[in-house]
Design a protein around this motif. Structure first.
Motif, PDB file in Angstrom:
ATOM      1  N   MET A 184     -37.425 -44.549  26.455  1.00  0.00           N
ATOM      2  CA  MET A 184     -36.218 -44.036  26.487  1.00  0.00           C
ATOM      3  C   MET A 184     -35.772 -44.439  28.229  1.00  0.00           C
ATOM      4  O   MET A 184     -34.328 -44.707  28.184  1.00  0.00           O
ATOM      5  N   THR A 239     -36.264 -29.668  15.086  1.00  0.00           N
ATOM      6  CA  THR A 239     -35.144 -30.473  14.359  1.00  0.00           C
ATOM      7  C   THR A 239     -36.145 -31.486  13.418  1.00  0.00           C
ATOM      8  O   THR A 239     -37.191 -31.959  13.778  1.00  0.00           O
ATOM      9  N   GLU A 288     -44.939 -42.116  29.190  1.00  0.00           N
ATOM     10  CA  GLU A 288     -44.518 -42.015  27.758  1.00  0.00           C
ATOM     11  C   GLU A 288     -42.966 -41.894  27.429  1.00  0.00           C
ATOM     12  O   GLU A 288     -42.793 -42.227  26.264  1.00  0.00           O
ATOM     13  N   LEU A 289     -42.599 -41.737  28.554  1.00  0.00           N
ATOM     14  CA  LEU A 289     -40.910 -41.822  28.322  1.00  0.00           C
ATOM     15  C   LEU A 289     -40.188 -43.224  28.768  1.00  0.00           C
ATOM     16  O   LEU A 289     -39.148 -43.195  28.863  1.00  0.00           O
ATOM     17  N   PRO A 309     -36.269 -34.642  19.864  1.00  0.00           N
ATOM     18  CA  PRO A 309     -36.942 -34.734  18.415  1.00  0.00           C
ATOM     19  C   PRO A 309     -37.280 -36.385  18.231  1.00  0.00           C
ATOM     20  O   PRO A 309     -38.269 -36.673  17.467  1.00  0.00           O
ATOM     21  N   GLN A 310     -36.823 -37.383  19.061  1.00  0.00           N
ATOM     22  CA  GLN A 310     -37.411 -38.583  19.129  1.00  0.00           C
ATOM     23  C   GLN A 310     -38.503 -38.753  19.460  1.00  0.00           C
ATOM     24  O   GLN A 310     -39.599 -39.644  18.661  1.00  0.00           O
ATOM     25  N   LEU A 311     -38.901 -38.076  20.700  1.00  0.00           N
ATOM     26  CA  LEU A 311     -40.248 -38.344  21.059  1.00  0.00           C
ATOM     27  C   LEU A 311     -41.341 -37.680  20.125  1.00  0.00           C
ATOM     28  O   LEU A 311     -42.474 -38.022  19.941  1.00  0.00           O
ATOM     29  N   ASP A 320     -27.792 -35.854  15.442  1.00  0.00           N
ATOM     30  CA  ASP A 320     -27.006 -36.404  16.874  1.00  0.00           C
ATOM     31  C   ASP A 320     -25.823 -36.274  17.093  1.00  0.00           C
ATOM     32  O   ASP A 320     -25.347 -35.972  18.274  1.00  0.00           O
ATOM     33  N   GLY A 361     -32.949 -42.705  14.333  1.00  0.00           N
ATOM     34  CA  GLY A 361     -32.947 -42.309  15.656  1.00  0.00           C
ATOM     35  C   GLY A 361     -34.196 -42.864  16.328  1.00  0.00           C
ATOM     36  O   GLY A 361     -34.521 -43.361  17.365  1.00  0.00           O
TER      37      GLY A 361
END
Lengths: 774, 197
Positions: free
Chosen positions: A145, A174, A141-142, B110-112, A96, B155
């Motif tokens: 965030m 990642t 789904e987002l 990556p978080q999703l 990050d 995260g």
């Protein structure tokens, strides 16, 4: 005595001046400086790419040879250490913090950066629409965030930017905060050095810092003993190439000169004579550097390397003088005798090299200046200085029998001529029947790096998703502001082309840094706090948002209204590097290269572009450049040959004599060319210099062979001198042909083979009929 | 009073969990459950979702259909209140919201990825992947089980503090996830449409 030695003093003074100029000259190694001056946009694009902006600073790193978890630990520890050293401007490994700086910048400046910052967006209707969209997003789904960003960014300015500025479209996976290759075999890092790509010393230091830190990290990580670090990238390649070349050059040139020195020592039996023999060529090189530096303002490293090869002929001058010096009369009398031949030899070479002066390749033009001044100086030194320095009574006693192979050819001239003529005919036939081009067109094959290294680079690039773009839009501008404004006019055109499927994506510099005028317009589109709050209250009525949820939004808009406009200096390193890779500042303005992803319909793209903006394909462009090179090489060869024939005609004034000199030369070049292109062989661009040297050196052989006014003993010495000169050349260049470095190998092979052929053909065909008897 | 009301509730919950764990039948372990889940090749269901978002006055209600095809295809289509579509095929996510379609790969988010992989690995019975992203604890018996998943990654934990999957046999009946910011999503799954596409 003093009067007689004046040429020596004059020469010493001149050398002093030239040495000073050479010491202060500006030496360059950028390939771009060797190429033709860029005229078209396409050429400018290629030049910018060859000179390597941001891309040349990349280091691609893979760590493998340990379990996935150990690799993760190694990656994290290594990145942590590398972020603290001054050699690297950016250390990206998928965590990050790599992205944090860019994300913070985009977030903070979202209203200046976002194309959605318009009066419409901040109207009651615009805000209502944004809130409705936000509500839908919360339910998706987002949603989690969105719940974090919505209170400060209900219009979604940052969300839109994340896609255009978020980085690569197909980056690596990642895993636990580090990049992993498919199958978890290796963990990946992407580094950018602070030093430019062409600063090879700095690149080598940065690579050493990387290796050292990896060793330290590996030592204090359990289970990591077998882990290994591998790196590629333009800087790594350049350093490897330099080291390989350095190693080969030192080792082989030592060996090569050792061979030549042994022959010369055997012939001269004098160390002083050996040293004196170097004077013409050293003087020539110094004058050459001084002249190039005066004419061009800089000396290219390649000019230097090839230039010294081209004036290698000057070594022969002293061989001719020292070997032919007879006990009676000494060096001065010998020079008087051989000077007409030597002068004609030098003039033919100069005429041949003069053709290079007209080349559009800066490097060729420099080579022309270098070799012409160098040879002229070398000839003058051989004529006026060298004889004065040769001790009285010097005699190359070891050279006595050296010429016997040539005498043998003379005795069996009929048979030898038949064989050689037959070979030449076969060569012409082979050249005539040769299929495909004669020239090497694959640039990679000219690279000295082993295929395994090139394969690793390809693999890592694919895994890191940084395959270098091939297609660009190119345009020129007078200022950075203008360059960015043009970029902004292209934005809607390209978006439409993406929608039509003509291209799959694009990057523009104005996405990273909008022009000042656009930034001003966006800033003034933001309403003042009271207006915004009033409009927002109206827009959100009837929607289930909590009244106090959007305080961060009002705060940020007010801050953006009062904030300064962005300049290139404000960008975080990753974005700054991306901008730099697109914008190149040149002497006469700015050149912009905006990469396009997969161009599917080039003609459609071309038709949609405004005037002054060109679609450039780098593959095509470099093929074009090689083609130009090939064309020029042909023209240079033809012009050079004509110039040589002209000089011969002026001096020899006899068709028979001209043919006697020119025919063996032409035959040698043909046979050498046929031998080098036998089978699937191709001529590389490096061989051009080799062929020039063949003609320069070979013409001297033929001229000496064709001397008709000499008695038997003088002839004997002349043969010995030619034989000795060729032995040295073949020994030196033959050793170079053992090198794995394409440039050394190609030149070595060409020159060793070609000059030996000149010796054979010269001995068989150039000798005058009068002195046929031994 | 030594116990505040919150502490009391927590105390009762712990007691309940202990009781529940005691009831866990012998031999019902994570690998057993995963093996059962892995046998499912194809599943479709209706769902209703209730989302509590801190910045909203009221919870968001939505409903639609879910479908899964082994090993790596998931689709969630929301019909109410507005049409939305979420498709995960291999590594590629296709999301349609407000009539706009977006494509991206899991590696770009990556978080999703952690979130999505959690659900998908549960459906596929892929224990290694699940354990890679989450700390797992299973309770109950095959007829009624509960799997609690806490992300390893910081995260991911910022977005999704804890996820609780409830199931019966090889069917999932409820997914409850709590975000660190106080949001909560409860999705009730009603596996009735068999083999519907």
């Amino acid at each position: 005595m003093r009067n007689r030695l004046w040429p020596v003093w004059l020469w010493l003074a001149m050398m002093l001046v030239c040495a000073t100029l050479a010491a202060r000259a500006n030496y360059r190694t950028d390939m771009g400086d060797f190429l033709p001056r860029a005229r078209s946009l396409g050429e400018a694009a290629l030049e910018a790419q060859v000179n390597g902006g941001g891309a040349a600073k990349l280091l691609l790193v893979a760590i493998d040879g340990a379990p996935a978890q150990t690799l993760e630990t190694l990656n994290k520890k290594l990145s942590g250490r590398l972020r603290k050293v001054p050699e690297f401007a950016a250390v990206l490994n998928g965590d990050d913090t790599s992205l944090a700086q860019t994300q913070a910048f985009v977030w903070k400046n979202r209203y200046l950066l976002s194309p959605a910052t318009t009066a419409q967006t901040f109207s009651v209707a615009g805000l209502h629409q944004a809130l409705e969209n936000g509500l839908a997003l919360l339910g998706s789904e987002l949603g989690d965030m969105a719940a974090r960003t919505l209170p400060a960014d209900p219009t979604g300015a940052a969300l839109g930017l994340a896609q255009s500025l978020g980085g690569t479209t197909s980056g690596p996976r990642t895993d636990n905060g580090v990049w992993m290759s498919p199958g978890n075999h290796a963990t990946l890092l992407l580094l950018r050095t602070k030093a430019p790509g062409f600063d090879l010393d700095a690149q080598q230091r940065a690579q050493a810092v990387l290796t050292r830190n990896f060793a330290i990290v590996r030592a204090d990580t359990p289970d990591a003993a077998a882990a290994r670090l591998r790196m590629t990238g333009p800087g790594v390649f350049a350093v490897q190439t330099r080291n390989l070349t350095k190693r080969d050059v030192t080792r082989l040139s030592l060996l090569a000169s050792a061979g030549a020195v042994l022959f010369l020592l055997f012939a001269y039996r004098s160390l002083l004579a050996l040293g004196l023999g170097l004077l013409p060529v050293v003087s020539g090189a110094l004058t050459g550097i001084a002249a190039v530096s005066l004419v061009f303002g800089f000396v290219h490293a390649i000019t230097l390397g090839f230039g010294v090869t081209l004036i290698g002929e000057a070594l022969d001058y002293s061989v001719y003088l020292l070997t032919q010096t007879q006990q009676e009369g000494g060096a001065r009398a010998t020079m008087e005798r051989i000077w007409p031949t030597l002068l004609l030899g030098a003039l033919t070479s100069i005429a041949g090299f003069a053709a290079m002066l007209g080349s559009s390749f800066t490097g060729f033009a420099q080579l022309g200046v270098f070799s012409i001044t160098g040879l002229a100086t070398a000839a003058c030194v051989a004529r006026f200085v060298l004889p004065l320095l040769v001790p009285d009574g010097f005699f190359a006693s070891g050279a006595e029998g050296i010429g016997w192979p040539l005498r043998w050819i003379q005795r069996r001239r009929r048979t030898v001529r038949l064989v050689l003529a037959g070979t030449a005919c076969l060569a012409v036939l082979a050249l005539g029947l040769h299929r495909g081009g004669f020239w090497q067109t694959d640039l990679l094959s000219l690279s000295p790096l082993p295929p395994a290294t090139q394969a690793l680079d390809k693999k890592l690039r694919a895994e890191l998703g940084i395959t270098p773009p091939r297609d660009f839009l190119a345009w020129r501008a007078d200022s950075e502001e203008q360059a960015l404004r043009i970029s902004e006019t292209l934005q809607p055109i390209l978006a439409k082309l993406v929608a039509q499927g003509a291209i799959s994506g694009f990057s523009l510099p104005s996405e990273i840094l909008p022009s000042r005028s656009v930034q001003l317009a966006r800033r003034s589109a933001l309403p003042d706090d009271a207006t915004l709050r009033a409009r927002f209250a109206t827009a959100s009525s009837g929607l289930p948002f909590r009244a106090d949820a959007f305080a961060p939004f009002f705060h940020d808009v007010t801050a953006a209204r009062a904030g300064p406009l962005l300049t290139a200096g404000d960008l975080p390193p990753p974005l700054a590097l991306r901008l730099q890779s697109m914008l190149t500042h040149t002497d006469n303005g700015w050149t912009v290269l905006a990469p396009l992803d997969t161009v599917k319909a080039p003609t459609k793209v071309q038709a949609a572009l405004p005037r002054g903006v060109a679609l450039v394909n780098l593959n095509k462009q470099s093929a074009l450049l090689l083609h130009l090179f090939e064309q020029e090489a042909k023209i240079l060869a033809i012009c050079g040959s004509l110039a040589i024939l002209l000089i011969l005609a002026v001096f020899l004034r006899s068709l028979q004599k001209i043919i006697r000199v020119a025919l063996p030369l032409a035959a040698s070049v043909m046979v050498a060319g046929a031998a080098l292109t036998l089978g699937d062989g191709k001529l590389s661009i490096f061989m051009v210099a080799g062929f020039m040297l063949i003609v320069a050196v070979g013409s001297n052989y033929c001229l000496f062979f064709s001397r008709w006014d000499e008695d038997g003993r003088a002839r004997e010495r002349a043969f010995a001198s030619i034989m000795l000169a060729n032995l040295c050349t073949v020994a030196a260049y033959g050793v170079l042909s053992l090198s794995f470095i394409p440039v050394l190998h190609d030149i070595g092979e060409t020159v060793a083979l070609g000059t030996f052929l000149c010796l054979l053909y010269g001995a068989a065909f150039a000798t005058s009929a009068q002195s046929q008897s031994p | 009073m030594i116990f505040g009301p919150n502490t009391l509730i927590r105390w009762l919950t712990i007691c309940g969990l202990v009781l529940l764990c005691a009831q866990t039948s012998r031999g019902f372990t994570l690998p057993t459950l995963m093996a059962r889940l892995a046998e499912v090749q194809d599943a479709s269901a209706r769902f209703t979702e209730t989302k509590h978002v801190p910045i909203l006055n009221i919870p968001l209600q939505s409903s639609g259909t879910l479908s899964y095809r082994a090993p790596d295809y998931i689709r969630k289509t929301t019909f109410a209140p507005a049409r939305q579509n979420f498709v995960l095929r291999g590594n590629i996510v296709t999301l349609t919201i407000n009539g706009k379609t977006k494509h991206f790969t899991l590696s770009q988010a990556p978080q999703l990825a952690g979130l999505v992989e959690g659900v998908r690995a549960t459906l596929a019975g892929d224990l290694p992947t699940l354990q890679h992203y989450y700390e797992l604890s299973l309770s109950g018996r095959l007829a009624h089980w509960q799997l609690i998943m806490r992300p390893h990654n910081v995260g991911l934990a910022r977005i999704n503090a804890v996820m609780c999957v409830t199931g019966a046999g090889d069917r999932i009946t409820e997914i409850d996830s709590t975000s660190a910011k106080g949001g909560e999503t409860i999705m009730q799954v009603d596996e009735t449409i068999q083999n519907a596409q």
